[in-house]
Design a protein around this motif. Structure first.
Motif, PDB file in Angstrom:
ATOM      1  N   HIS A 130       0.832  -1.200   0.000  1.00 38.84           N
ATOM      2  CA  HIS A 130       0.000   0.000   0.000  1.00 38.84           C
ATOM      3  C   HIS A 130       0.870   1.255   0.000  1.00 38.84           C
ATOM      4  O   HIS A 130       0.574   2.220   0.691  1.00 38.84           O
ATOM      5  N   TRP A 131       1.949   1.241  -0.791  1.00 37.04           N
ATOM      6  CA  TRP A 131       2.880   2.369  -0.797  1.00 37.04           C
ATOM      7  C   TRP A 131       2.230   3.648  -1.313  1.00 37.04           C
ATOM      8  O   TRP A 131       2.602   4.745  -0.920  1.00 37.04           O
ATOM      9  N   ALA A 132       1.258   3.530  -2.211  1.00 37.42           N
ATOM     10  CA  ALA A 132       0.587   4.718  -2.754  1.00 37.42           C
ATOM     11  C   ALA A 132      -0.718   5.015  -2.024  1.00 37.42           C
ATOM     12  O   ALA A 132      -1.138   6.170  -1.965  1.00 37.42           O
ATOM     13  N   GLU A 133      -1.378   3.974  -1.482  1.00 35.99           N
ATOM     14  CA  GLU A 133      -2.655   4.196  -0.826  1.00 35.99           C
ATOM     15  C   GLU A 133      -2.517   4.952   0.484  1.00 35.99           C
ATOM     16  O   GLU A 133      -3.372   5.762   0.836  1.00 35.99           O
ATOM     17  N   ILE A 134      -1.419   4.712   1.227  1.00 34.98           N
ATOM     18  CA  ILE A 134      -1.265   5.346   2.539  1.00 34.98           C
ATOM     19  C   ILE A 134      -1.182   6.870   2.417  1.00 34.98           C
ATOM     20  O   ILE A 134      -1.941   7.588   3.072  1.00 34.98           O
ATOM     21  N   PRO A 135      -0.275   7.437   1.585  1.00 33.26           N
ATOM     22  CA  PRO A 135      -0.291   8.908   1.458  1.00 33.26           C
ATOM     23  C   PRO A 135      -1.545   9.442   0.780  1.00 33.26           C
ATOM     24  O   PRO A 135      -1.983  10.560   1.072  1.00 33.26           O
ATOM     25  N   GLU A 171     -10.331  -1.964   0.511  1.00 33.39           N
ATOM     26  CA  GLU A 171      -9.275  -2.853   0.034  1.00 33.39           C
ATOM     27  C   GLU A 171      -8.344  -3.288   1.165  1.00 33.39           C
ATOM     28  O   GLU A 171      -7.902  -4.435   1.224  1.00 33.39           O
ATOM     29  N   ILE A 172      -8.015  -2.349   2.065  1.00 32.58           N
ATOM     30  CA  ILE A 172      -7.023  -2.629   3.101  1.00 32.58           C
ATOM     31  C   ILE A 172      -7.596  -3.505   4.205  1.00 32.58           C
ATOM     32  O   ILE A 172      -6.992  -4.513   4.595  1.00 32.58           O
ATOM     33  N   VAL A 173      -8.768  -3.137   4.725  1.00 32.97           N
ATOM     34  CA  VAL A 173      -9.305  -3.842   5.894  1.00 32.97           C
ATOM     35  C   VAL A 173     -10.462  -4.755   5.553  1.00 32.97           C
ATOM     36  O   VAL A 173     -10.905  -5.527   6.406  1.00 32.97           O
ATOM     37  N   GLY A 174     -10.988  -4.687   4.323  1.00 35.03           N
ATOM     38  CA  GLY A 174     -12.149  -5.474   3.961  1.00 35.03           C
ATOM     39  C   GLY A 174     -11.807  -6.674   3.113  1.00 35.03           C
ATOM     40  O   GLY A 174     -10.664  -7.125   3.039  1.00 35.03           O
TER      41      GLY A 174
END
Length: 338
Positions: A40-45, A98-101
């Motif tokens: 998730h290098w792009a999703e976090i920022p 996407e991350i937690v589901g």
């Protein structure tokens, strides 16, 4: 009749997207920290940027919707802020899903993509309308001032929202009504979308270039109004940050390859939608004045409507502010007090 290669390619792309989303939605406690960051290098920022952009666009929506007097140009900015807020909110919910589901359903992925693409298309359409109208106000100032219909801004915004919503509504309806031939219909609809995207991009580029040349020619005699700088900066940010998402999506659809990561394109799209409120408040601020001004005053100064200056439209219009000052402030302004 056999399914076309393009339909098979589209189905493969969508299935790959769902598979990538499913694989990326692992339970966070089971992932190593380094692996989680790499996935998730792009999703976090982008989540941080989306939250900041949501706050900024919500402020613009509140001020223009309930605290200020409407002007023809502010109607466009109000709808553009709504489109940006919808894009940022949809993207934030999609990434968190996407991350937690557990994003396994093709329909869920399709629905989220429709929300993102609908807000993206509305934003592009509004930018093209804003740039075109500003260009007409410069080239034909007398006609624009005297013969422009009163409710043009509201009508254009309503039509753009209705057409875009109808397009993506038909797409979702086709998924339910005819799943067997859905991908074949989607190809036809996508060609319509691609044609609309290409047309709007050309209109945006030509009208912005005309506006730049006009401002450049007139800036030697006087400082260009904030309104034109606002339009040019907003268009420039879109061309740098928002346009790559549509271009990469089209390249990926037709060739199956991508020039840059799709996550990076979405990150840039979040930057584009989040930057607009900062442009408004930056251009509306007067740095020489001491003390803080209400955000309402700053925003309306940036979105001030125009008067036709000069004879025959030779000079650039000068902004006329639609600010509701108090009676004492109006007296000071008439007397020429700072």
């Amino acid at each position: 009749m056999a399914e076309s290669p393009a339909a098979e390619q589209l189905e493969s792309v969508l299935n790959t997207t769902v598979e990538r989303s499913t694989n990326s939605s692992l339970d966070p406690p089971t992932e190593a920290p380094g692996e989680f960051v790499s996935l998730h290098w792009a999703e976090i920022p982008s989540l941080v940027i989306a939250l900041v952009g949501l706050v900024g666009n919500s402020i613009v929506l509140w001020l223009l919707g309930f605290r200020t007097q409407r002007s023809p140009f502010s109607v466009y900015i109000l709808n553009l802020a709504a489109a940006d807020a919808l894009l940022l909110g949809s993207y934030f919910g999609y990434v968190m899903w996407e991350i937690v589901g557990d994003l396994k359903s093709l329909f869920q992925s399709l629905l989220e993509d429709c929300l993102l693409n609908m807000s993206y298309c509305v934003g592009l359409s509004l930018l093209a309308s804003i740039s075109t109208e500003r260009c007409l106000s410069v080239l034909f100032p007398l006609w624009y001032r005297c013969h422009r219909p009163k409710h043009t801004s509201a009508a254009v915004c309503a039509i753009l929202w209705a057409l875009t919503g109808l397009f993506w509504g038909v797409l979702v309806a086709l998924y339910f009504l005819n799943k067997k031939h859905f991908f074949r219909y989607y190809i036809l609809l996508y060609f319509i979308q691609f044609g609309w995207f290409s047309l709007l991009t050309c209109v945006l580029g030509l009208s912005s270039l005309t506006l730049v040349l006009r401002v450049q020619c007139s800036s030697q005699r006087r400082r260009p109004p904030r309104l034109y700088l606002l339009v040019l900066l907003t268009v420039l940010v879109f061309l740098l940050c928002g346009l790559p998402l549509g271009v990469i999506y089209a390249i990926n659809f037709f060739s199956g390859s991508s020039l840059m990561p799709y996550e990076l394109c979405r990150l840039l799209a979040c930057v584009n939608s989040s930057a607009n409120p900062f442009i408004y408040f930056f251009l509306g601020s007067q740095w020489r004045r001491r003390g803080r001004e209400p955000l309402r005053v700053v925003l309306q100064r940036a979105l001030g409507e125009e008067k036709v200056g000069g004879e025959g439209g030779g000079a650039l219009p000068t902004p006329t502010l639609w600010i509701n000052y108090s009676e004492d402030e109006n007296k000071m302004l008439r007397l020429g007090s700072p």
